[in-house]
Design an enzyme around this catalytic site. Structure first.
Site, PDB file in Angstrom:
ATOM      1  N   GLY A  46     -14.751  64.078  51.618  1.00 44.39           N
ATOM      2  CA  GLY A  46     -14.779  63.828  50.178  1.00 44.39           C
ATOM      3  C   GLY A  46     -15.472  62.520  49.834  1.00 44.39           C
ATOM      4  N   CYS A  47     -15.195  61.496  50.609  1.00 43.62           N
ATOM      5  CA  CYS A  47     -15.792  60.182  50.339  1.00 43.62           C
ATOM      6  C   CYS A  47     -17.293  60.189  50.622  1.00 43.62           C
ATOM      7  CB  CYS A  47     -15.076  59.105  51.145  1.00 43.62           C
ATOM      8  SG  CYS A  47     -13.343  58.927  50.637  1.00 43.62           S
ATOM      9  N   THR A  48     -17.712  60.976  51.607  1.00 44.14           N
ATOM     10  CA  THR A  48     -19.139  61.114  51.887  1.00 44.14           C
ATOM     11  C   THR A  48     -19.827  61.829  50.730  1.00 44.14           C
ATOM     12  OG1 THR A  48     -18.793  61.080  54.273  1.00 44.14           O
ATOM     13  CG2 THR A  48     -20.834  62.087  53.483  1.00 44.14           C
TER      14      THR A  48
END
Length: 158
Positions: A46-48
């Site tokens: 998700g952060c990527t």
């Protein structure tokens, strides 16, 4: 749970170490619009997605006068690997003691898959040139967030 910032609040000042080892101080960016986005962990799916969406929208955001800074509790070395791996073109800031995350209301209780835990609440705060909060969004989803933010800020594609 820390109180969340709202438009009109004074953005708490901070100095954090960036992925390139430099120090970034919010008050040093007075006169600029600053997008601070708070995310749980570098190099997770998700952060990527979110970081790459900011990277891909950076030209349009910069052209509209916005500087983007990502903040997480990750150590500087991990942030540097994240920047390198995904070709990120904006600073990622390390907040290992989560003091800034807490000050911005981006640290607290959250529920995921039916389990409650304490950690980073994915959030974005836009700080105006005078150091006040212009926009504050909490519990945002990684996918589609940058497009929604651009719409909210009136930033078209570059």
């Amino acid at each position: 749970m820390p109180e969340r910032l709202a438009p009109g609040d004074t953005a708490p000042d901070f100095t954090l170490t960036a992925s390139d080892g430099s120090s970034v101080t919010l008050s040093g960016l007075r006169g600029e619009h600053v997008v601070l986005y708070f995310y749980p962990a570098a190099m997770t799916p998700g952060c990527t997605t979110q970081a790459c969406d900011f990277r891909d929208s950076l030209d349009a955001l910069n052209a509209a006068g916005y500087r983007v800074l990502g903040v997480s509790p990750d150590p500087v070395a991990k942030l540097a690997r994240f920047v390198e791996r995904d070709g990120l073109t904006f600073p990622l800031l390390s907040d290992p003691d989560h003091a800034v995350l807490e000050a911005y209301g981006a640290w607290g209780e959250k529920t995921m898959y039916g389990r409650t835990s304490v950690g980073v609440v994915r959030s974005t705060v836009v700080v105006g040139p005078d150091g006040t909060v212009v926009l504050a969004q909490h519990n945002v989803r990684a996918k589609g967030h940058v497009a929604r933010l651009r719409k909210d800020l009136g930033v078209d594609a570059a």
